[in-house]
Design an enzyme around this catalytic site. Structure first.
Site: not given
Ligand code: HPA
Length: 276
Positions: A31, A62, A84, A86-87, A114, A212-213, A236, A248
């Site tokens: 990302s 994306h 991903h 989750y999609e 990310a 998530m990847s 973050n 996001h």
């Molecule tokens: N959690 C999960 N996936 C993420 C995060 C997070 O805090 N930040 C960026 N991708």
């Protein structure tokens, strides 16, 4: 023939109708990092939607294409955008692009993402060299009939992230004067960010970052014998560490802010891969 492998062969045929480029390294951009693909010496590009049966991402921001070109003489294929779990795609589709790049000829897979910082010593904007992962919370991409053409039924995962490549990346970071953390990446399904208790769980289990990847792609690539490495951009602090909600937008803003350094680190690392 195995259905998953047949689909993969079909995608490869579709790619080979468009380019005969043979990459040495494959790079998956996470990302906010997709722009990197525009900065290399581009030889060809293929939109995912033009590859028969290829999974196309639905996430805003994306992009969806393979870019073929050179990073300082090293022939690379770059995924500008990934899908991903989750999609809603089956895990075999999520890892199809990584496998496809392996079949194109790439010996090395460089994963980026990310991620949320779970380790309290980390700060947003840090980069973390992935030393290992925890993929237990997402389905394995290797479930089902083993694809013998790719690798063994019970592949070894003792060194998913190549020590040799880790050293090259560490050297590259040092040369570029870019700080580099190290740690364990945990993949969860998302798409919701974690609850504070889930983040505590990640930390207790030994994770330094959560996302998530990546781990699923690393498993699929190791299964077929690719050499794998990865860097997380800590966009973050994971939920519950700071007294503020996650968004996001925050993830994208941090990724954008550190993108210039991240690009330098990727270029220096890939250049280092060539000096084997
Ligand atoms: N959690 C999960 N996936 C993420 C995060 C997070 O805090 N930040 C960026 N991708």
């Amino acid at each position: 023939m195995n259905e998953v492998y047949a689909k993969l062969e079909n995608c490869l045929k579709s790619v080979r109708e468009k380019t005969d480029f043979v990459p040495e390294a494959a790079l998956i951009l996470g990302s906010g990092l997709g722009e990197y693909a525009e900065e290399i010496k581009v030889s060809a590009s293929i939109e995912y939607k033009d590859i028969e049966g290829f999974p196309v991402s639905t996430v805003a921001g994306h992009k969806g294409r393979f870019v073929f070109g050179y990073v300082n003489q090293v022939p690379v294929v770059i995924m500008q955008g990934r899908v991903h779990y989750y999609e809603g795609y089956p895990m075999t589709d999520v890892v199809l692009p990584a496998r496809l790049m392996g079949l194109m000829g790439a010996k090395t897979l460089f994963l980026t993402n990310a991620a949320g910082g779970v380790n309290k010593d980390f700060d947003p904007g840090d980069f973390m060299l992935i030393r290992d992962h925890i993929s237990t919370f997402v389905p394995s991409p290797l479930l089902g009939t083993n694809i013998e053409e790719l690798g063994p039924r019970f592949p070894d995962m003792s060194q998913v992230y190549s020590r040799r490549l880790q050293q090259i990346i560490k050297n590259a970071a040092k040369e570029e004067g870019i700080g580099l953390r190290e740690g364990v990446y945990m993949q969860l399904t998302g798409p919701a960010y974690e609850s504070p208790s889930e983040v505590s769980m990640c930390r207790i289990l030994g994770a330094d970052a959560v996302g998530m990847s990546t781990a699923c792609e690393a498993v699929a690539a190791r299964h077929m014998g690719m050499e794998v490495c990865g860097i997380s951009c800590i966009t973050n602090m994971a939920c519950g560490i700071l007294d503020q909600p996650l968004s996001h937008t925050e993830v994208q803003e941090t990724a954008d802010r550190v993108a210039p350094q991240f690009k330098r680190l990727i270029t220096a690392s890939i250049t280092g891969f060539a000096g084997k």
